[in-house]
Every structure is written in C-alpha cells, then in structure tokens.
Design an enzyme around this catalytic site. Sequence first.
Site, PDB file in Angstrom:
ATOM      1  N   CYS A 140      -0.361   2.210 -14.408  1.00 44.61           N
ATOM      2  CA  CYS A 140      -0.031   1.436 -13.216  1.00 44.61           C
ATOM      3  C   CYS A 140       0.347   0.019 -13.642  1.00 44.61           C
ATOM      4  CB  CYS A 140      -1.245   1.421 -12.272  1.00 44.61           C
ATOM      5  SG  CYS A 140      -1.012   0.338 -10.873  1.00 44.61           S
ATOM      6  N   CYS A 143      -0.956  -2.822 -11.597  1.00 46.75           N
ATOM      7  CA  CYS A 143      -2.369  -3.188 -11.788  1.00 46.75           C
ATOM      8  C   CYS A 143      -2.568  -3.857 -13.155  1.00 46.75           C
ATOM      9  CB  CYS A 143      -3.279  -1.952 -11.766  1.00 46.75           C
ATOM     10  SG  CYS A 143      -2.814  -0.696 -10.605  1.00 46.75           S
ATOM     11  N   ASP A 144      -1.949  -3.316 -14.193  1.00 44.57           N
ATOM     12  CA  ASP A 144      -2.340  -3.693 -15.559  1.00 44.57           C
ATOM     13  C   ASP A 144      -1.362  -4.596 -16.298  1.00 44.57           C
ATOM     14  OD1 ASP A 144      -4.607  -2.247 -15.176  1.00 44.57           O
ATOM     15  OD2 ASP A 144      -3.870  -0.434 -16.142  1.00 44.57           O
TER      16      ASP A 144
END
Length: 312
Positions: A140, A143-144
């Site tokens: 993701c 997200c990361d």
Amino acid sequence: MTRSGNERDIYDVIIIGAGPAGMSGAIYAARKLLKTLLISKNVGGQVTDAWEIDNYLGFSQVDPAGLIKKFNEHVEKFGLERIIGKEVTSLDLAGEVKSVTTSDGSTFLSRTVIIATGKRPRKLGLPEEKKLGGKGIAYCATCDAPLFADADVAVAGGGNSALEAALDLIKIANSVSIVSLTPLTGDPIYQDKLQNSDKVTIYTEYEITKLLGEKVLEGVEIRSLKTGKVERLAVEGLFVEIGLIPNSDIVKDKLNLNKLGEIVVDYKCHTEIPGVFACGDVTNVPFKQVIVAAGEGAKAALAAYEYLISQE
Ligand SMILES: Cc1cc2nc3c(=O)[nH]c(=O)nc-3n(C[C@H](O)[C@H](O)[C@H](O)COP(=O)(O)OP(=O)(O)OC[C@H]3O[C@@H](n4cnc5c(N)ncnc54)[C@H](O)[C@@H]3O)c2cc1C
C-alpha cells in the site's frame, strides 16, 4: 420482525465486513429494525489504504479517514451489535438458520447472511516475500510511501494502482523503478507524468524473479521476458501493486464464484442459496468504487429484509 423467546439469540442478519458495502448494509438493516450483527476484521476496508477518495457523491475529493469516521458515526447511531477485530473463518449456510464462526471459535446464528468481505492485495508469490513483508516489501503505497524518504524503490505492476503508487513515490523517494510483466496499462496521463520524471526507470515485459536480503529487502532480481537478461536493482523498498483478490475463501466450496474468484450475485445481491446475499467488491458486480459498494450494501440489506418478510 416478530420472534418468540427461544429465537432471541438468532439474528435476522449477520453482515460480514465493515467496508463501505457492509456499513451501508448495516444502516439499512438497522433502519428496517432487523436484529443485526456486523462482524469485521477492521472498519473501513480498502478505504483505509487510500490516499484520498475521489468520486464519492457530495465530495469531489475526501480524506479517507474522515470518510470512514462519518460512515462509522452513522452506523454507531443505530446501536447495532458489532464485533470488530475478528475474522470469520467458517460458515454453515445450508439450513434455514445459518451459522457464522469467528477466529476465536465463537459461533453466531442468523436467518440471513450478507457477505461484504471486499478484496485484498495480490502477492508476487515469491518464497522470500513473507519473510520480507513489512521489511521493505509493501502493498500500500499510500500507507507506506513516507517510510521510504530518499530511498531507491521499485514498484511491481503496470496498471493504474502501480502508476499511482509510483507517482506518490517520486515525491518522496530518490529513485523509482517500475517493473511490469506487460506494457504499461495504466492511464496515459499517469504514464506521461512518469516518463517525464528523471527519477523513474521503466522496465516493461520484465518479471521479478528474486527478492534479495536476509533481514530487510536489499534488492530485487528482474528478468527480461524478451531477452532473458537478468539484472539486479539495489532497492530498499518494493511496492507490490499487481491487483486485488476477492476475500471469498470462506465460501469457495459453498457459493458460485466466477473465474476471478468473485461471488456471483443477481441484480438484488442474491447468491444461489436462499437467505445468503453478497455485495461490494467481493462480488461480480463491476466498477469497484466506494459509491458502488455502498449502493450494493444497501440493496443487499433490503433484499435480506424482503426475504425475511417472505418467510413469515
Ligand atoms: C489504494 C486504493 C484507492 C482507492 N481509491 C478509491 C477512490 O478514490 N474512489 C473510490 O470510489 N474507490 C476507491 N477505491 C476502491 C474502494 O476502496 C472499494 O471499491 C471499496 O472499499 C469496496 O468496499 P467493500 O465494502 O466492498 O470492500 P472492502 O473495502 O474491501 O471492505 C471489506 C471488509 O471486510 C472485512 N473482511 C474481509 N474478510 C473478512 C473475514 N473473513 N471476516 C471478517 N471481516 C472480513 C475487511 O476487513 C474489510 O473491513 C480504492 C481502493 C484502493 C485499494
């Protein structure tokens, strides 16, 4: 619904999954005064993986956390029963009363079940992938990506998710290599932006054959499908953006699935088992979007209500 004393522990509807489809279904079920239980591993589903949500009616763009908060507040208003943080591991759908079992062994009974379990990221299927998951391998980018400031990273995939991930990453990382099995298939506007970035190298018709590194990812080995040439890319991060698979494993021997593994439903979210409904990204309904999933969740709950009334 009316029910006698010994039926009090049987729900009218159990909804599995609290993404947009399941949460919308929960609201509609509660508004019909159905005894409802919502069970989910998390709240928000794939929306939690998004950087921003586009195309939801009323918002041209909305922050995913804010949208989930609003969905959640709406569901909470109805005070229905919820079990969050538990996975449904097995189902018995055959009889008039269905049973739903969670990872801790608890079993719940219901007259109808709505499956709204959505999708999850597809993995590369390489042996080192599990070991290096969270240690350089990510699924993701939204997200990361911030974890890879000034790093050299790679993105696996050539569709829109991969190109969107690469666009996020060029804002943060030192360099981005895109490795795609096919020519790029994502939107031309994304391709143009990436081709014009001096941070980006694109390897099309290449496969990732090896993940390098013992404790953390140190690189990937890639092989040209045209020439067989093998190269090593020294990267600290690999974002795997090669599509999503439906979370239909719990019903794979029980319900009709299409070749993508999606649950086949009719226009009212019926599966082939009376009293069992499915909605959202886990189904064969096309166009996987929040607004579509929320609409399908509403339909599934109304169809469950219609079914329950027909049984009285
Ligand atoms: C990175 C990204 C960006 C996106 N951007 C947009 C966008 O801008 N606009 C847009 O409209 N759409 C966007 N989408 C698509 C949108 O998020 C999905 O279409 C939508 O979330 C589908 O909703 P759903 O409820 O069907 O499934 P999901 O959101 O996948 O929710 C499924 C739920 O079921 C739970 N679950 C799964 N299996 C089990 C089990 N066995 N037991 C218990 N619970 C279970 C999960 O934990 C989750 O809570 C994006 C998706 C991604 C991944």
